[in-house]
Design a protein around this motif. Structure first.
Motif, PDB file in Angstrom:
ATOM      1  N   LEU A   1       0.829  -1.200   0.000  1.00  0.00           N
ATOM      2  CA  LEU A   1       0.000   0.000   0.000  1.00  0.00           C
ATOM      3  C   LEU A   1       0.867   1.256   0.000  1.00  0.00           C
ATOM      4  CD1 LEU A   1      -2.901   1.124   0.158  1.00  0.00           C
ATOM      5  CD2 LEU A   1      -2.713   1.041   2.643  1.00  0.00           C
ATOM      6  N   ARG A   2       1.910   1.239   0.815  1.00  0.00           N
ATOM      7  CA  ARG A   2       2.777   2.413   0.980  1.00  0.00           C
ATOM      8  C   ARG A   2       3.696   2.639  -0.212  1.00  0.00           C
ATOM      9  NH1 ARG A   2       5.277   6.443   1.739  1.00  0.00           N
ATOM     10  NH2 ARG A   2       5.856   7.421   3.716  1.00  0.00           N
TER      11      ARG A   2
ATOM     12  N   TYR B   1       3.614   0.855  -3.388  1.00  0.00           N
ATOM     13  CA  TYR B   1       3.082   0.623  -4.733  1.00  0.00           C
ATOM     14  C   TYR B   1       1.843   1.465  -5.030  1.00  0.00           C
ATOM     15  CZ  TYR B   1       1.185  -1.868  -8.772  1.00  0.00           C
ATOM     16  OH  TYR B   1       0.685  -2.174 -10.014  1.00  0.00           O
ATOM     17  N   CYS B   2       0.971   1.586  -4.034  1.00  0.00           N
ATOM     18  CA  CYS B   2      -0.269   2.338  -4.273  1.00  0.00           C
ATOM     19  C   CYS B   2      -0.068   3.846  -4.157  1.00  0.00           C
ATOM     20  CB  CYS B   2      -1.356   1.871  -3.305  1.00  0.00           C
ATOM     21  SG  CYS B   2      -1.797   0.140  -3.534  1.00  0.00           S
TER      22      CYS B   2
ATOM     23  N   PHE C   1      -1.784   8.889  -4.804  1.00  0.00           N
ATOM     24  CA  PHE C   1      -2.472   7.609  -4.615  1.00  0.00           C
ATOM     25  C   PHE C   1      -3.019   7.099  -5.948  1.00  0.00           C
ATOM     26  CE2 PHE C   1      -6.221   5.016  -3.583  1.00  0.00           C
ATOM     27  CZ  PHE C   1      -5.644   4.082  -2.741  1.00  0.00           C
ATOM     28  N   SER C   2      -2.742   5.827  -6.256  1.00  0.00           N
ATOM     29  CA  SER C   2      -3.159   5.233  -7.523  1.00  0.00           C
ATOM     30  C   SER C   2      -4.275   4.217  -7.310  1.00  0.00           C
ATOM     31  CB  SER C   2      -1.952   4.552  -8.199  1.00  0.00           C
ATOM     32  OG  SER C   2      -2.374   3.824  -9.330  1.00  0.00           O
ATOM     33  N   PHE C   3      -5.471   4.553  -7.794  1.00  0.00           N
ATOM     34  CA  PHE C   3      -6.601   3.622  -7.705  1.00  0.00           C
ATOM     35  C   PHE C   3      -6.374   2.416  -8.614  1.00  0.00           C
ATOM     36  CE2 PHE C   3      -8.646   7.474  -6.101  1.00  0.00           C
ATOM     37  CZ  PHE C   3      -9.320   6.963  -5.005  1.00  0.00           C
TER      38      PHE C   3
ATOM     39  N   HIS D   1      -3.495   0.905  -9.179  1.00  0.00           N
ATOM     40  CA  HIS D   1      -2.630  -0.046  -8.478  1.00  0.00           C
ATOM     41  C   HIS D   1      -3.382  -0.801  -7.387  1.00  0.00           C
ATOM     42  CE1 HIS D   1       1.374   2.093  -9.702  1.00  0.00           C
ATOM     43  NE2 HIS D   1       0.682   1.644 -10.726  1.00  0.00           N
ATOM     44  N   VAL D   2      -4.257  -0.105  -6.685  1.00  0.00           N
ATOM     45  CA  VAL D   2      -5.076  -0.779  -5.663  1.00  0.00           C
ATOM     46  C   VAL D   2      -5.985  -1.810  -6.312  1.00  0.00           C
ATOM     47  CG1 VAL D   2      -6.886  -0.469  -3.944  1.00  0.00           C
ATOM     48  CG2 VAL D   2      -5.007   1.157  -4.049  1.00  0.00           C
ATOM     49  N   THR D   3      -6.551  -1.448  -7.446  1.00  0.00           N
ATOM     50  CA  THR D   3      -7.437  -2.363  -8.165  1.00  0.00           C
ATOM     51  C   THR D   3      -6.693  -3.605  -8.622  1.00  0.00           C
ATOM     52  OG1 THR D   3      -8.760  -0.487  -8.944  1.00  0.00           O
ATOM     53  CG2 THR D   3      -9.025  -2.573 -10.111  1.00  0.00           C
TER      54      THR D   3
ATOM     55  N   LEU E   1      -3.981  -4.922  -7.272  1.00  0.00           N
ATOM     56  CA  LEU E   1      -3.703  -5.756  -6.098  1.00  0.00           C
ATOM     57  C   LEU E   1      -4.957  -6.496  -5.646  1.00  0.00           C
ATOM     58  CD1 LEU E   1      -1.396  -3.451  -3.916  1.00  0.00           C
ATOM     59  CD2 LEU E   1      -0.729  -5.482  -5.202  1.00  0.00           C
ATOM     60  N   GLY E   2      -6.085  -5.794  -5.646  1.00  0.00           N
ATOM     61  CA  GLY E   2      -7.349  -6.416  -5.260  1.00  0.00           C
ATOM     62  C   GLY E   2      -7.725  -7.560  -6.186  1.00  0.00           C
TER      63      GLY E   2
END
Length: 494
Positions: free
Chosen positions: A182-183, A185-186, A201-203, A205-207, A209-210
């Protein structure tokens, strides 16, 4: 042979002969399938090779079947799957910066790291003498660590997600992975002082990972969800009815807690504060049993261990979030999460100490302070595994292997940091030296005394408690070192 031979033979038989819907319900053997689905499929794949060695090992009803061909196949399967561990060690060595000069290849940090990992005493005896597949699983973990250090975040996340569905004990270190991804990559950028740049913040990248987590979980648990068996699978994976401690107390906080309770109970009986008739038999004469009911101190529940573990890992997670320090900070948090979970977890196995020792190897070649902590933790943690090999023929083998690894660890790290102050102080040195008379008493003197008949658990108790003191000390020293390092970095930044 250890019981793990029968455990895995039974799992081979279950996955080979029974339909998927019965894998987590079959209970002919007491060693029921209690690993996540990916490991069950791993056993299923191995079973199709095992049938060419001895098809009788794949009969569910053949309990405790241990033909020579069966043992040979199981040994070879561990050796073959260790190739992943060897590759992972190679990748970890590539991540070492190699700034420290060395005239001899034997003194190079990468060579020392390779030996500390490939010839790790604990992994060697647990996998190749006692018998398990930890090398394969640690290979997945170290490979995921290497990928994160190489900033190949999605690969690292994928490997760790797969690992969790092979063996759920790696949940111990999941907070370190989650926070670091999170810290690092996102959030794609930091401010000059190292703090978060929230606008980065990259949505996407979070997507991504999810999606990785969801797809891996769907592949693993999806079939059982469709069958309506997910509660049964979870019940097998988290058997809270097994009790606070394993049959042999892992050298953690609860070993010390149990010992204090026993001591207070004995004192209470002698001073007539307690009624001997009302004391549960297992807590006084059964020794190291799974179901342990405390007499004086409050009994511990799974929720209590969860809260203690959460509180223990919280500072390390905060440090990783606010002062990440790159891959080094991630490794520190990973080791602290593993140690904290080992210290306060529910029904912890003594072999789980390897989850902290192996990644700490990567830190031990970077700084002298980490090397000193590694020597304490590795020596004490490896010694705590001695009771796994309890037959007379195994005694010289485990002592020789332990001596070889320990001597190399001390000599190589001492040579690597020869220009710095001693790795251990006098008190730490005395503590480690005392492991020698402890082993002599437990293996050679105690069996000859009349106490063995009435108190057979004493050697295990002494080993567990003494090692618990050393592991607790290493955990606290590492925590203090990490917190001090973060404060120092912050002061320099200001």
């Amino acid at each position: 042979y250890s019981t793990d031979f029968e455990v895995h033979r039974n799992w081979l038989a279950i996955t080979h002969n029974l339909p998927l819907s019965q894998w987590y319900y079959e209970a002919t053997s007491e060693w029921t399938l209690d690993y996540p689905p990916f490991f069950a499929w791993f056993e299923y794949a191995l079973s199709h090779i095992a049938k060419y060695f001895d098809p009788q090992m794949l009969v569910v009803e053949n309990l405790n079947y241990a033909s020579r061909a069966t043992i040979l196949f199981q040994r070879l399967s561990v050796i073959f799957t260790d190739t992943l561990f060897i590759y992972a060690v190679h990748e970890c060595c590539r991540c070492i910066n190699g700034k420290r000069a060395a005239k001899d290849i034997l003194e190079k940090p990468t060579f020392i790291l390779a030996v500390l990992l490939l010839w790790n005493f604990g992994l060697l005896i647990v996998d190749h003498i006692h018998f398990q597949y930890n090398g394969f699983l640690f290979g997945l973990m170290l490979l995921s660590v290497a990928r994160l250090c190489q900033k190949r975040y999605l690969e690292g996340a994928l490997l760790f997600a797969v690992l969790l569905h092979f063996k759920h004990i790696y949940m111990y270190v999941a907070p370190a992975y989650g926070i670091y991804l999170l810290r690092s990559y996102c959030f794609t950028a930091n401010n000059a002082d190292g703090s978060l740049k929230w606008r980065s913040f990259s949505f996407l990248h979070v997507t991504l990972l999810g999606l990785i987590v969801c797809l891996v979980s769907a592949l693993s648990l999806g079939p059982f969800l469709v069958l309506g068996q997910l509660p049964q699978v979870i019940a097998r994976l988290f058997p809270f009815k097994r009790g606070l401690c394993h049959a042999y107390w892992a050298p953690n906080f609860w070993a010390l807690y149990n010992t204090v309770d026993k001591a207070l109970t004995i004192l209470g009986l002698k001073c007539n504060f307690l009624d001997g008739k009302k004391i549960p038999k297992a807590s006084m004469t059964g020794g190291l049993v799974q179901e342990f009911q405390h007499t004086v101190l409050p009994s511990v529940t799974p929720l209590a261990t969860l809260i203690c573990t959460f509180i223990a890992i919280l500072p390390s997670v905060f440090c990783l979030w606010f002062k990440p320090q790159g891959p080094r900070g991630f490794l520190q948090c990973l080791v602290l999460c593993a140690l904290s979970s080992f210290m306060f977890g529910w029904h912890v196995h003594e072999k789980a100490i390897l989850l902290a020792i192996l990644p700490l190897s990567l830190l031990s070649i970077q700084r002298a302070k980490d090397a000193g902590i590694y020597l304490i933790l590795a020596t004490t943690g490896h010694f705590s595994l001695f009771p796994l090999l309890f037959t007379p023929p195994e005694l010289p083998i485990k002592i020789l292997l332990m001596l070889l690894f320990t001597v190399y660890s001390f000599s190589s790290l001492k040579s690597l940091f020869r220009r710095e102050k001693p790795l251990l102080n006098w008190l730490e040195t005395i503590y480690l030296i005392q492991l020698v008379p402890l082993e002599i008493f437990c293996e050679m003197i105690f069996p000859l005394t009349p106490w063995k008949q009435h108190f057979p658990f004493v050697p295990l108790l002494l080993t567990s408690v003494y090692c618990a003191l050393g592991i607790t000390y290493a955990w606290l020293k590492l925590y203090i070192s990490v917190l001090t390092e973060r404060v120092s970095v912050r002061q320099k930044a200001e």
